[in-house]
Scaffold this active site. Structure first.
Site, short mmCIF file in Angstrom:
data_model
loop_
_atom_site.label_atom_id
_atom_site.label_comp_id
_atom_site.label_asym_id
_atom_site.label_seq_id
_atom_site.Cartn_x
_atom_site.Cartn_y
_atom_site.Cartn_z
N HIS A 6 0.83 -1.20 0.00
CA HIS A 6 0.00 0.00 0.00
C HIS A 6 0.87 1.26 0.00
O HIS A 6 0.57 2.23 -0.68
CB HIS A 6 -0.93 -0.03 1.21
CG HIS A 6 -2.03 0.94 1.06
ND1 HIS A 6 -3.11 0.69 0.28
CD2 HIS A 6 -2.16 2.18 1.52
CE1 HIS A 6 -3.89 1.75 0.28
NE2 HIS A 6 -3.35 2.67 1.04
N CYS A 47 1.62 -2.91 -19.20
CA CYS A 47 0.63 -2.04 -18.56
C CYS A 47 0.47 -2.37 -17.07
O CYS A 47 -0.43 -1.88 -16.42
CB CYS A 47 -0.72 -2.12 -19.26
SG CYS A 47 -1.46 -3.75 -19.18
C1 PEP Z 1 -1.85 -6.67 -14.38
O1 PEP Z 1 -2.22 -7.76 -13.95
O2 PEP Z 1 -0.64 -6.33 -14.43
C2 PEP Z 1 -2.82 -5.70 -14.87
C3 PEP Z 1 -2.42 -4.60 -15.49
O3 PEP Z 1 -4.13 -5.96 -14.63
P1 PEP Z 1 -4.83 -5.76 -13.18
O4 PEP Z 1 -3.83 -5.14 -12.28
O5 PEP Z 1 -6.03 -4.94 -13.44
O6 PEP Z 1 -5.14 -7.19 -12.85
#
Ligand code: PEP
Ligand code: MG
Length: 548
Positions: A184, A483
């Site tokens: 966090h 991402c």
């Molecule tokens: C990930 O898993 O890196 C991602 C971008 O998706 P989320 O964090 O929404 O699962």
């Protein structure tokens, strides 16, 4: 002068005196009340009143969301039902600390049992109880300390409740003994652009209130009691890094001019203005769950079309990568899958859940195609949790059938990296979700604190999978983006590019730091760092090797 190291978040430098977050109080003793009961009643009344006044004063000074949180806490310190319970316990022979602690504890258990919003407020009762007991003991209250001077906050770890009351004007950096890159504290630091170093082993036994400290987030180090020359050097370096991060916004690129588009992760259309203002060249991850999570059935095609159109309109001529609904595990959605699963992260989630309820997927893709037709944005659409080429064919086929022009796969399940060449024959692009990819590669639940140390995208195993995807993308001539949170770590962003990643998407607040860091290396240098990192033996080793 002594140095300690941990995991840095961001690339900033801060120099200031330390303020330590007081440790939670030990539970009171069960010793029966020895003093005169009347006097104990009076002591408790004074302590409760003092805490209520203090919280009200802080609420008035705080404003915004913090004001509401603090006002609610002040009311809890005066709640008549809780006060009656405290008095009854005192009359029953409990000492003042015990009576307060147990009365608040009983209300906390009641709220927890109610679930939902009430349960989320339960920890606030603990906070009030701790404050009252601290007053009774005459010691510092736990929680975020206050100061008129700028300071570096040192804590074991920060809880979500602490962050509402963090004074962002005066807090120059965060340093914690526990927590990893997805804790966090790290997420907060990233979202507020605060330098932080987390997971600093030995921190709490080495640092005292008022001690001077240099925090270097890029190096992941803290220096205690630095001499004046070190302070001057750190301040100069900090200024030059801050200047680089606040330089006029340019397109993402390396020092040799290699383009690396920098995109934003957004959770709803209302995130668009900030992303645009911070120079996002588009959206690399539009998490579409916001429309679904609070409803008991799937939203209509019309409602979805309107929401997607609103977001796409903010990015005319720019790329927007929308992810179709990612339900299950950390994003539960009863109307998609309400079966009890022992291991929901390994269950019917992501593309698997959508496939089992194909109409929901068809409606979402239709709404996305409508938004594509209604706007000037370049819409790309991808599915979460694609494991192999068969799932890729299914999703890409359906996307094209429903009129979408660019359809790809998220790389979150390690198998997709192993067969990346096959997947990239079919998909138009791949975007790597490093949060889930790390969770599955290291078999470490991303929501579980006890295995947080494994949730580190610097792990060479994760980096090697990224490298396999990057290589397959280069061979197929198709984009491979990242991402996940990893893209927001400036030093790691360089390594990812060295592994063949062609674009990076992150929370908009991280764009400036990543942009500045990319400009410090050429593609050859990024590749050298990547080669050193994948050859390392551990996540910490990879960090150190990349920095060497
Ligand atoms: C990930 O898993 O890196 C991602 C971008 O998706 P989320 O964090 O929404 O699962
Ligand atoms: Mg994911």
């Amino acid at each position: 002068m002594g140095a300690l190291s941990g995991v840095g978040v961001g690339r900033g430098i801060a120099v200031a005196k330390v303020l330590r977050m007081p440790e939670p109080l030990a539970p009171p003793s069960d010793e029966p009340l020895a003093a005169d009961a009347g006097a104990e009643h009076e002591r408790v009344r004074e302590a409760l009143e003092g805490v209520a006044h203090e919280l009200q004063a802080r609420a008035a000074a705080a404003g915004g969301d913090a004001q509401q949180v603090l006002e609610a806490a002040a009311l809890m310190a005066q709640d008549p039902a809780i006060l009656d319970d405290v008095r009854a316990r005192l009359d029953g022979g409990a000492n003042a600390e015990r009576a307060t602690w147990d009365a608040y504890g009983a209300f906390r258990d009641m709220l927890t049992a109610m679930g939902g919003y009430m349960a989320e407020r339960a920890t606030d009762l603990d906070d009030v109880a701790q404050r009252v007991v601290a007053r009774l003991r005459g010691v510092a209250a736990p929680g975020v300390p206050q100061s008129d001077e700028p300071f570096i906050l040192v804590a074991r770890d920060l809880a979500p409740a602490d962050t509402a009351t963090l004074d962002l004007e005066r807090t120059l950096a965060l340093v914690t003994e526990e927590g990893g890159p997805t804790s966090h504290t790290a997420i907060l630091a990233r979202s507020k652009s605060l330098p932080a170093v987390v997971g600093v082993v030995g921190l709490l036994s080495a640092v005292a209130d008022g001690q001077r400290m240099i925090v270097d987030a890029r190096a992941g180090t803290v220096v205690l009691d630095p001499d004046d020359a070190s302070v001057a050097a750190a301040l100069a370096e900090g200024e030059s890094r801050a200047a680089a991060s606040s330089a006029p916004i340019t397109e993402g690129a390396l020092a040799d001019g290699t383009k690396v588009p920098l995109l934003a992760n957004v959770g709803s259309p209302k995130d668009a203005p900030a992303a645009v203002a911070l120079g996002a060249e588009g959206v690399g991850l539009f998490r579409t769950e916001f429309l679904f999570l609070d409803s008991s059935s799937a939203p209509s095609v019309e409602a979805q079309t309107a929401a997607y159109t609103e977001l796409l309109q903010a990015f005319p001529g720019k790329k927007v990568v929308a992810r179709v609904l990612d339900a299950g595990a950390d994003k539960p959605l009863p109307f998609l899958n309400d079966a009890h699963e022992e291991n929901p992260a390994l269950g019917l989630r992501g593309i698997r859940a959508l496939r089992a309820t194909e109409q929901i997927l068809r409606d979402q893709l239709t709404a996305l195609a409508n938004a594509q037709a209604a706007t000037e944005a370049e819409l790309w659409v991808m599915a979460p949790m694609i494991a192999d080429v068969e799932e890729t064919e299914y999703f890409v086929g359906l996307g094209r059938e429903l009129g979408l022009r660019t359809v790809g796969a998220m790389a979150e399940v390690p198998s997709i990296a192993v067969v990346a060449d096959q997947v990239l024959e079919v998909a138009d692009f791949v975007s790597i979700g490093t949060n889930d990819l790390t969770q599955y590669t290291l078999a470490a639940d991303r929501q579980l604190g006890s295995v947080a140390a494994f949730q580190d995208p610097w792990h060479p195993a994760v980096l090697r999978l990224v490298g396999m995807l990057g290589e397959a993308g280069a061979k197929a001539g198709k984009p491979v983006g990242v991402c996940g949170e990893a893209a927001a770590d400036p030093a790691l962003a360089v390594v990812l590019v060295g592994l063949g990643v062609t674009s990076l998407s992150m929370s908009a607040s991280a764009l400036a730091d990543v942009r500045a860091e990319l400009l410090t290396v050429t593609l050859d240098e990024a590749r050298e760092r990547a080669a050193r990192a994948v050859a390392a033996l551990s996540a910490a080793g990879a960090r150190a090797a990349a920095a060497a």
